[in-house]
Design an enzyme around this catalytic site. Structure first.
Site, PDB file in Angstrom:
ATOM      1  N   SER A   1       0.823  -1.214   0.000  1.00 46.11           N
ATOM      2  CA  SER A   1       0.000   0.000   0.000  1.00 46.11           C
ATOM      3  C   SER A   1       0.853   1.258   0.000  1.00 46.11           C
ATOM      4  O   SER A   1       1.962   1.271   0.560  1.00 46.11           O
ATOM      5  CB  SER A   1      -0.849  -0.009   1.272  1.00 46.11           C
TER       6      SER A   1
ATOM      7  N   TYR B   1      -2.001   0.465   9.980  1.00 45.99           N
ATOM      8  CA  TYR B   1      -2.233  -0.260   8.723  1.00 45.99           C
ATOM      9  C   TYR B   1      -0.979  -0.216   7.840  1.00 45.99           C
ATOM     10  O   TYR B   1      -0.475  -1.245   7.398  1.00 45.99           O
ATOM     11  CB  TYR B   1      -3.440   0.352   7.984  1.00 45.99           C
TER      12      TYR B   1
ATOM     13  N   LYS C   1       1.843  -3.293   6.531  1.00 42.59           N
ATOM     14  CA  LYS C   1       2.242  -3.558   5.143  1.00 42.59           C
ATOM     15  C   LYS C   1       3.766  -3.455   4.997  1.00 42.59           C
ATOM     16  O   LYS C   1       4.393  -4.249   4.296  1.00 42.59           O
ATOM     17  CB  LYS C   1       1.542  -2.566   4.203  1.00 42.59           C
TER      18      LYS C   1
END
Ligand code: UDP
Length: 327
Positions: free
Chosen positions: A116, A140, A144
Site C-alpha cells: 500500500s 495499517y 504492510k
C-alpha cells in the site's frame, strides 16, 4: 497456471479471479469471508478458512500445488487500524507469516503481495517513487511495511520470489456491473459519495478535513481502477514465471485528485446533486498521496486503461446503480 488467490472473495481479489480465469488460469480462493462475499467467488472453488488458523492453510496447500500465491487478505482501513493496532498486526503480519510458512512447507515459490501507499507516511516529494523513505503514520501502513521487510528474508532463505505492489487508491468496478466495491460499513470515498446519491438514508457525504496544505484544503489521492490493479498482477505473475527477481512497485495513475474534486467529478458523472458536510480530519490520513508508477511501466510494461477519474467513477456508478436496483 494454478493460482491461489487469498482474499479472492474481496473487492480487488474478485476482480483478479475474473481476469485470471478469462486468461485461462486455474483459480482457487481462500477467504474467511469476514469482509468478502461468497457471491463474488465465481471463477474457481472457495475454501473458507483463516490465515490465523494454520490447519486451514494446511488443508488448502495439501489439496494441490500452486504456481503462484496472490495475497489480498488484509484489514485495510486506516481509521480502524488506529483503534485496533493489535488486530491489524495479527491479521496482516502474523497471517502473512503463516501463509509464507505454508508456502515454504509445500514448495510454492512465487508470491504477489498487496502492499500500500500507506507505507510512505508523510510524503517529502510528490509523485512518490519506490525509493521515497518509508515512514508509515498509521498501524495499517506499518503492517504492510513489516511484511515488505520480511519478504527479502524469505527470498534469501527459501527462494520465495515476490512482487509487492503498493496500491494507491483502488476504485471502480467491473464494466458490466457484475462485481464491485461492497463493504459494510463502507468507509471509502467514491462508494460513500455514490451511496449518498442512491441511498436516501445515508445522509450527506462527510468530508474529513478542509484545512490540509493542499490547493482546496481537502486530501489528495491517486485513484486507480481495480482492473488496472488486476492487470498489474497478471504482469507481475509473468515476471516471476520468467524467473524475474523480487520487486517492490507502485500502482497508481500518477494524478492526484482532492476529495472535493472527486465530489465534483461524481456530480458530473451522476448528474445528481451531492451535498456534503465538512468534518474534522480523520486520524492517520496523510494530506497527499500520488504515485510515480514509472517502475511498473518500464519493468512490467504496465499501462493503466482507466486513466481519467471520470472513467473510474463511471464504472463505480454502474455498480452502485445495479446494486441499489437489486436491494
Ligand atoms: N474521505 C472523506 N469522506 C469519506 C471517505 C473518505 O472525506 O466518506 C477522504 C479520506 O479522509 C481520504 C480520502 O477521502 O482523505 C480517501 O479516503 P479512502 O478511505 O477512500 O481511502 P484511503 O486513502 O484511506 O485508502
Amino acid at each position: 497456471m494454478k493460482v491461489l488467490v487469498c482474499g479472492g472473495a474481496g473487492y480487488i481479489g474478485a476482480h483478479m479471479c475474473r481476469m485470471l480465469a478469462s486468461a485461462g488460469h486455474e483459480v482457487f480462493v481462500f477467504d474467511n469471508l469476514s469482509t468478502g462475499h461468497a457471491y463474488a467467488v465465481q471463477w474457481g472453488p472457495l475454501v473458507q478458512g483463516d490465515l490465523l488458523r494454520p490447519d486451514d492453510l494446511e488443508r488448502i496447500f495439501a489439496a494441490r500445488s500452486y504456481d503462484v500465491v496472490m495475497h489480498f487478505c488484509a484489514k485495510s482501513l486506516v481509521g480502524e487500524s488506529m483503534r485496533d493496532p493489535g488486530g491489524y498486526f495479527r491479521n496482516n503480519v502474523t497471517g502473512t507469516v503463516n501463509l509464507l510458512d505454508a508456502m515454504v512447507r509445500h514448495g510454492t515459490r512465487n508470491f504477489i503481495f498487496s502492499s500500500s501507499a500507506a507505507v510512505y507516511g508523510m510524503p517529502h516529494d510528490v509523485p512518490l517513487a519506490e525509493d521515497h523513505p518509508t515512514a508509515p503514520i498509521n498501524p495499517y501502513g506499518r503492517t504492510k511495511l513489516l511484511v515488505e521487510q520480511l519478504l527479502p528474508a524469505y527470498d534469501i532463505q527459501f527462494g520465495i520470489r515476490s512482487v509487492a505492489l503498493r496500491y494507491f487508491n483502488a476504485a471502480g468496478a467491473a464494466l458490466d456491473g457484475l462485481i464491485g466495491e461492497d463493504h459494510e460499513p463502507e468507509t471509502h470515498l467514491i462508494p460513500n459519495i455514490l451511496r449518498s446519491v442512491v441511498d436516501k438514508h445515508t445522509g450527506p457525504l462527510q468530508v474529513f478535513g478542509d484545512d490540509y496544505d493542499t490547493p482546496d484544503g481537502s486530501c489528495v489521492r491517486d485513484y486507480i481502477h481495480v482492473n488496472d490493479i488486476a492487470s498489474a498482477h497478471m504482469l507481475a505473475m509473468d515476471h516471476l514465471a520468467r524467473g524475474g527477481t523480487s520487486q517492490v512497485m507502485n500502482l497508481g495513475n500518477g494524478a492526484g485528485f482532492s476529495v472535493l474534486q472527486v465530489v465534483d467529478t461524481a456530480r458530473r458523472v451522476t448528474g445528481k446533486r451531492i451535498d456534503y458536510q465538512v468534518m474534522p480530519r480523520r486520524p492517520g490520513d496523510p494530506p497527499v498521496l500520488v504515485a510515480s508508477a514509472t517502475k511498473a511501466h518500464t519493468d512490467l510494461g504496465w499501462r493503466p486503461q482507466f486513466d481519467t477519474l471520470e472513467s473510474i467513477v463511471e464504472t463505480a456508478w454502474t455498480w452502485h446503480r445495479n446494486r441499489a436496483a437489486r436491494e
